[in-house]
Scaffold this motif. Structure first.
Motif, mmCIF file in Angstrom:
data_model
loop_
_atom_site.group_PDB
_atom_site.id
_atom_site.type_symbol
_atom_site.label_atom_id
_atom_site.label_comp_id
_atom_site.label_asym_id
_atom_site.label_seq_id
_atom_site.Cartn_x
_atom_site.Cartn_y
_atom_site.Cartn_z
ATOM 1 N N GLN B 2 0.838 -1.171 0.000
ATOM 2 C CA GLN B 2 0.000 0.000 0.000
ATOM 3 C C GLN B 2 0.882 1.232 0.000
ATOM 4 O O GLN B 2 1.663 1.459 0.915
ATOM 5 C CB GLN B 2 -0.933 -0.027 1.205
ATOM 6 N N GLN B 3 0.735 2.080 -1.001
ATOM 7 C CA GLN B 3 1.580 3.242 -1.125
ATOM 8 C C GLN B 3 0.979 4.425 -0.388
ATOM 9 O O GLN B 3 1.670 5.081 0.366
ATOM 10 C CB GLN B 3 1.814 3.559 -2.594
ATOM 11 N N GLY B 4 -0.299 4.719 -0.629
ATOM 12 C CA GLY B 4 -0.912 5.868 0.012
ATOM 13 C C GLY B 4 -1.317 5.553 1.439
ATOM 14 O O GLY B 4 -1.820 4.473 1.732
ATOM 15 N N GLU B 5 -1.053 6.475 2.337
ATOM 16 C CA GLU B 5 -1.474 6.316 3.725
ATOM 17 C C GLU B 5 -2.221 7.568 4.136
ATOM 18 O O GLU B 5 -1.681 8.671 4.085
ATOM 19 C CB GLU B 5 -0.258 6.109 4.645
ATOM 20 N N CYS B 23 -2.984 12.534 2.736
ATOM 21 C CA CYS B 23 -2.496 11.289 2.148
ATOM 22 C C CYS B 23 -1.015 11.450 1.873
ATOM 23 O O CYS B 23 -0.595 12.447 1.280
ATOM 24 C CB CYS B 23 -3.257 11.013 0.855
ATOM 25 N N TYR B 25 2.497 9.385 0.301
ATOM 26 C CA TYR B 25 2.877 8.248 -0.518
ATOM 27 C C TYR B 25 4.399 8.198 -0.636
ATOM 28 O O TYR B 25 5.086 9.131 -0.205
ATOM 29 C CB TYR B 25 2.223 8.315 -1.902
ATOM 30 N N LYS B 26 4.907 7.098 -1.185
ATOM 31 C CA LYS B 26 6.351 6.869 -1.091
ATOM 32 C C LYS B 26 7.126 7.063 -2.384
ATOM 33 O O LYS B 26 8.259 7.524 -2.364
ATOM 34 C CB LYS B 26 6.596 5.454 -0.550
ATOM 35 N N LEU B 32 -2.928 11.097 -8.825
ATOM 36 C CA LEU B 32 -3.454 10.680 -7.531
ATOM 37 C C LEU B 32 -4.965 10.870 -7.581
ATOM 38 O O LEU B 32 -5.455 11.899 -8.063
ATOM 39 C CB LEU B 32 -2.830 11.497 -6.397
ATOM 40 N N LYS B 70 5.568 14.511 -1.294
ATOM 41 C CA LYS B 70 4.833 13.278 -1.559
ATOM 42 C C LYS B 70 3.578 13.208 -0.691
ATOM 43 O O LYS B 70 3.359 12.254 0.080
ATOM 44 C CB LYS B 70 5.711 12.054 -1.344
ATOM 45 N N THR B 91 -2.914 5.938 -5.542
ATOM 46 C CA THR B 91 -1.817 6.384 -6.394
ATOM 47 C C THR B 91 -1.557 5.346 -7.466
ATOM 48 O O THR B 91 -1.775 4.147 -7.261
ATOM 49 C CB THR B 91 -0.546 6.613 -5.569
ATOM 50 N N ASP B 93 0.739 3.136 -9.975
ATOM 51 C CA ASP B 93 1.995 2.420 -9.803
ATOM 52 C C ASP B 93 2.215 1.623 -11.074
ATOM 53 O O ASP B 93 1.479 0.687 -11.347
ATOM 54 C CB ASP B 93 1.895 1.490 -8.585
ATOM 55 N N GLY B 105 -4.779 3.524 -0.026
ATOM 56 C CA GLY B 105 -4.407 3.576 1.376
ATOM 57 C C GLY B 105 -5.475 2.922 2.231
ATOM 58 O O GLY B 105 -6.436 2.338 1.713
#
Lengths: 115, 114
Positions: B2-5, B23, B25-26, B32, B70, B91, B93, B105
């Motif tokens: 999971q990228q978005g938190e 939100c 992300y990494k 988005l 980010k 997001t 990917d 997320g």
């Protein structure tokens, strides 16, 4: 326009049994997705189809899960045999195209409970 | 993965107040998206913001994007009881072969009290 249709809405089975879910996407949508949503989390992609071909199934547990989209319209997702950790909501979504900017349209999902 | 938190995990406000959800992300993104999910229902697409945009509006929704940090935020102004739902950022990917998988997320659960 009619939305994404899914059935059944609820399913209760015992572990090691099999189960199948059905999805009818929005008419004309070439891309179809199956997601797994565990309680309290966001959806996780299981498999993505473009027409009747698989684009991405990297997160599908292929030893027990299978999916098909014959004729590039309806799709079915099957679990055999089911495990306790498969308890989740299975969401189907569709989009006009397979692109990162494409809005995905979701059905209301099938809530699966494994006893 | 999971990228978005989203942050906070839960938010409770009075009707008429504004609600802000964040939100993070990494990795780098192209776009988005924000989605809403009412209890027992599927997700509904709210808004998309591209990586070269900083702010976008849609009705009572305002989304910002800061690619250097980010992070993104979703602001709902003049909230209504009907806004009660979970809100997810997603997001893109590029997982190869042009599949552009969306990664969601865990969501922010918003409760708007009448």
């Amino acid at each position: 326009e009619a939305g994404v249709a899914q059935s059944p809405r609820y399913k209760i089975i015992e572990k090691r049994q099999s189960v199948a879910f059905w999805c009818n996407p929005i008419s004309g949508h070439a891309t179809l997705y199956w997601y797994q949503q565990i309680l309290g989390q966001g959806p996780k992609l299981l498999i993505q189809f473009q027409n009747n071909g698989v684009v991405d199934d990297s997160q599908l547990p292929k030893d027990r899960f299978s999916a098909e989209r014959l004729k590039g319209v309806d799709s079915t997702l099957k679990i055999q045999p089911a495990k306790l950790e498969d308890s989740a909501v299975y969401l189907c979504a569709s989009s006009l195209e397979s692109a990162s900017f494409a809005a995905q349209h979701f059905g209301d999902g099938t809530r699966l409970s494994i006893l | 993965s999971q990228q978005g938190e989203e942050d906070p995990q839960a938010l409770s406000i009075q009707e008429g107040e504004n609600a802000t959800m964040n939100c993070s992300y990494k990795t780098s993104i192209n776009n988005l998206q924000w989605y809403r999910q009412n209890s027992g229902r599927g997700l509904v697409h709210l808004i998309l913001i591209r990586s070269n945009e900083r702010e976008k509006h849609s009705g009572r929704l305002r989304v910002t994007l800061d690619t250097s940090k980010k992070s993104s935020s979703l602001l709902i102004t003049a909230s209504r009881a009907a806004d009660t739902a979970s809100y997810f950022c997603a997001t893109d990917d590029d997982s190869g072969a042009g599949s552009y998988q969306l990664t969601f997320g865990k969501g922010t659960k918003l409760s708007v009290i009448p």
